[in-house]
Enzyme design. Structure first.
Site, PDB file in Angstrom:
ATOM      1  N   GLY A   1      -3.248  -7.175   8.123  1.00  0.00           N
ATOM      2  CA  GLY A   1      -2.633  -7.436   9.422  1.00  0.00           C
ATOM      3  C   GLY A   1      -1.189  -7.892   9.379  1.00  0.00           C
TER       4      GLY A   1
ATOM      5  N   ARG B   1      -7.494 -19.923   6.838  1.00  0.00           N
ATOM      6  CA  ARG B   1      -7.830 -21.294   7.267  1.00  0.00           C
ATOM      7  C   ARG B   1      -9.258 -21.640   6.888  1.00  0.00           C
ATOM      8  NH1 ARG B   1      -4.424 -24.382   9.963  1.00  0.00           N
ATOM      9  NH2 ARG B   1      -2.754 -23.492  11.221  1.00  0.00           N
TER      10      ARG B   1
ATOM     11  N   LYS C   1      -7.747   1.096  -5.364  1.00  0.00           N
ATOM     12  CA  LYS C   1      -8.969   0.619  -4.722  1.00  0.00           C
ATOM     13  C   LYS C   1     -10.183   1.421  -5.170  1.00  0.00           C
ATOM     14  CE  LYS C   1      -6.795  -0.864  -0.378  1.00  0.00           C
ATOM     15  NZ  LYS C   1      -6.953  -2.330  -0.399  1.00  0.00           N
TER      16      LYS C   1
ATOM     17  N   GLY D   1      -5.321  -2.575   8.746  1.00  0.00           N
ATOM     18  CA  GLY D   1      -4.978  -1.451   9.608  1.00  0.00           C
ATOM     19  C   GLY D   1      -4.801  -1.796  11.063  1.00  0.00           C
TER      20      GLY D   1
ATOM     21  N   ASP E   1       0.846  -1.195   0.000  1.00  0.00           N
ATOM     22  CA  ASP E   1       0.000   0.000   0.000  1.00  0.00           C
ATOM     23  C   ASP E   1       0.878   1.241   0.000  1.00  0.00           C
ATOM     24  OD1 ASP E   1      -2.329  -1.424   0.163  1.00  0.00           O
ATOM     25  OD2 ASP E   1      -2.885  -0.747   2.176  1.00  0.00           O
TER      26      ASP E   1
ATOM     27  N   GLY F   1      -0.263  -3.502   4.000  1.00  0.00           N
ATOM     28  CA  GLY F   1      -0.816  -2.153   4.001  1.00  0.00           C
ATOM     29  C   GLY F   1      -0.075  -1.278   4.974  1.00  0.00           C
ATOM     30  N   SER F   2      -0.701  -1.024   6.103  1.00  0.00           N
ATOM     31  CA  SER F   2      -0.141  -0.121   7.096  1.00  0.00           C
ATOM     32  C   SER F   2       1.166  -0.652   7.674  1.00  0.00           C
ATOM     33  CB  SER F   2      -1.161   0.056   8.219  1.00  0.00           C
ATOM     34  OG  SER F   2      -2.459   0.185   7.678  1.00  0.00           O
TER      35      SER F   2
END
Lengths: 191, 293
Positions: B215, B166, B82, B154, B25, B236-237
């Site tokens: 995550g 899973r 996005k 995030g 990101d 991302g973050s």
């Protein structure tokens, strides 16, 4: 067991090459470290992002031993990013991107455009029996100039997209996406 | 010879090329350059990283086209962007801008409460998030060429990504054991087209590549989801909210490439500075993964 073919597996469309090679009776090996090159008869450099692969060739320590294998004349198939990594010169690449110079080509990266321009089409491959080959081009490169000892086996819009120089076969497209084994067969004949 | 663009094979083909890689990101051309320098296979252009969307609230929309163009000009690797769930005009705009993949993303505020974009009518390929196999198959039936498990964007917390991966891969494994009558039961239970469920039964795999998002904050997180069966990772973050983004980004690239080799994961995990702080899932006000259906 068939010939041991190393598929450089640092990034990209590794699994599909492995499946095709296995279907042809070869013994494919995913290669991420120098040790995994031992006993390799031939090599595949798959499609993916050539800039990422170039960095990972350095960080993994694979660059020197792969270069040595190529210098020894090991048969190699490079597709898309693999073609870029095998070429002598790359246009529109990154300054820090390094190629092996195993085939005397000047290749332009993403020459056919971005993803919305990616396409599939039939190409006629010189010397390949069984009619045209259905070729898939993904943000694909093409060849701008070829050296004197390079054979051009296929073109799109007069741009070379499949070239051979001795044991090195380089395609701008993705035979592993077509479900047509003939190009891998042609490669394996040289192994 | 006739050329065909925007076919299934061409759309899914680009996802094949991104396998084993890290998609990062970015919100500026400078960040995009850092990502490319670190070895990213693609960048995801967005207006704010999920951690900031979570913090600041408000409606999160498609990025400014000028920013997307700036990012495209800054890098040679594919650029994704996005669009809001169901916002087919944002998707049209992104296609017109020549982005390489559209992410119809729950990280942005949904534009339609009942419908996702009909993705078959586009030339540009789409990636969509999923928390379970039924959601993944509904997105594939709408034309998604790539699925990413959603995780909880995030948060810097990998637990939801693991749960979703899973769930998807576990059900795929179970469906391969189903008899012919049970395949219909699975389709009903998953609320997914029986034809797609039958294909999974026959092939043992999803119709399109499966990546993981939401995550990932450390090299070990990336290697974890790859070992669980993800084929590439979105970060991302986790990169630009850490203390040393360039070094962390490179480490995550190497850990993703060498995900089965704990010696390499250990080597690249040393001295990365602070990871993003992260959030406990049960302390969150909004769960982004619950958007979409």
């Amino acid at each position: 067991m068939g010939a041991k073919v190393g598929v450089v597996a640092l990034q990209g469309a590794v699994g599909l090459h492995v499946e095709v090679l296995r279907d042809l009776g070869a013994d494919p090996v995913e290669v991420r470290t120098p040790e995994q090159l031992s006993g390799i008869d031939a090599l595949v450099l798959p499609g993916g992002e050539s800039t990422t692969m170039s960095k990972l060739l350095d960080s993994s320590g694979l660059r020197a031993p792969v270069a040595a294998l190529l210098a020894d004349g090991a048969p190699v198939l490079g597709t898309c990013a693999g073609m870029i990594l095998l070429a002598t010169e790359v246009l529109d690449g990154r300054a820090d991107q390094q190629s092996f110079g195993a085939i005397d080509l000047t290749v332009r990266r993403n020459a056919f455009g971005r993803q919305v321009d990616s396409f599939e089409t039939d190409v006629v491959i010189d010397g390949l029996a069984g009619g045209p080959f259905h070729a898939v081009f993904i943000r694909a490169p093409y060849v701008e100039t070829v050296g004197p000892s390079v054979e051009v086996l296929a073109t799109v819009d007069d741009h070379p997209v499949l070239c051979r120089q001795g044991p090195v076969l380089a395609a701008a497209f993705h035979p592993e996406l077509s479900g047509d084994l003939r190009l891998h067969e042609l490669f394996m004949k040289g192994v | 010879m006739e050329r065909a663009t925007g076919t299934d094979r061409v759309k899914r083909g680009l996802a094949e090329m991104l396998k084993g890689g890290v998609i990062m990101d970015v919100v500026t051309p400078e960040q995009a350059t850092i990502a490319e320098n670190a070895g990213a296979v693609a960048v995801m252009a967005l207006e704010r990283v999920p951690a900031d969307i979570r913090r600041d609230g408000g409606v999160a929309r498609m990025s400014d086209p000028a920013m997307i163009e700036g990012i495209k000009a800054a890098v040679t690797i594919p650029v994704m962007a996005k669009a809001r769930i169901g916002h087919f005009v944002e998707a049209q705009v992104l296609e017109a801008l020549g982005v390489d993949y559209v992410d119809e993303s729950e990280v942005l505020t949904p534009a339609d409460e009942a419908h996702h974009v009909d993705k078959w009518v586009f030339t540009v390929p789409f990636v969509c998030g999923a928390t379970n196999l039924g959601e993944a198959l509904r997105r594939i039936s709408e034309g998604a060429a790539l699925i990413r498990s959603k995780g909880e964007a995030g948060t810097g917390n990998i637990v939801e990504a693991v749960r979703h991966l899973r769930a998807i891969l576990g059900d795929i494994r179970r469906i391969t054991q189903a008899d012919s009558a049970e395949v219909y039961g699975w389709a009903k239970q998953l609320q997914a087209p029986v034809g797609l469920v039958q294909e999974i039964h026959d092939t043992g795999r999803l119709q399109v590549p499966l990546f993981c998002a939401g995550g990932i904050a450390t090299p070990a997180d990336a290697a974890l989801v790859m070992q669980l069966g993800a084929e590439a990772v979105f970060v991302g973050s986790g990169i630009f909210k850490s203390s040393d983004p360039a070094t962390r980004a490179k480490a995550i690239v190497e850990a993703t490439a060498h995900f089965t080799d704990p010696h390499i994961v250990a080597k690249v995990s040393r001295g990365l500075g602070e990871a993003m702080r992260g959030e406990e899932i049960d302390k969150l006000d909004v769960k982004l993964a619950e958007r979409g259906w």
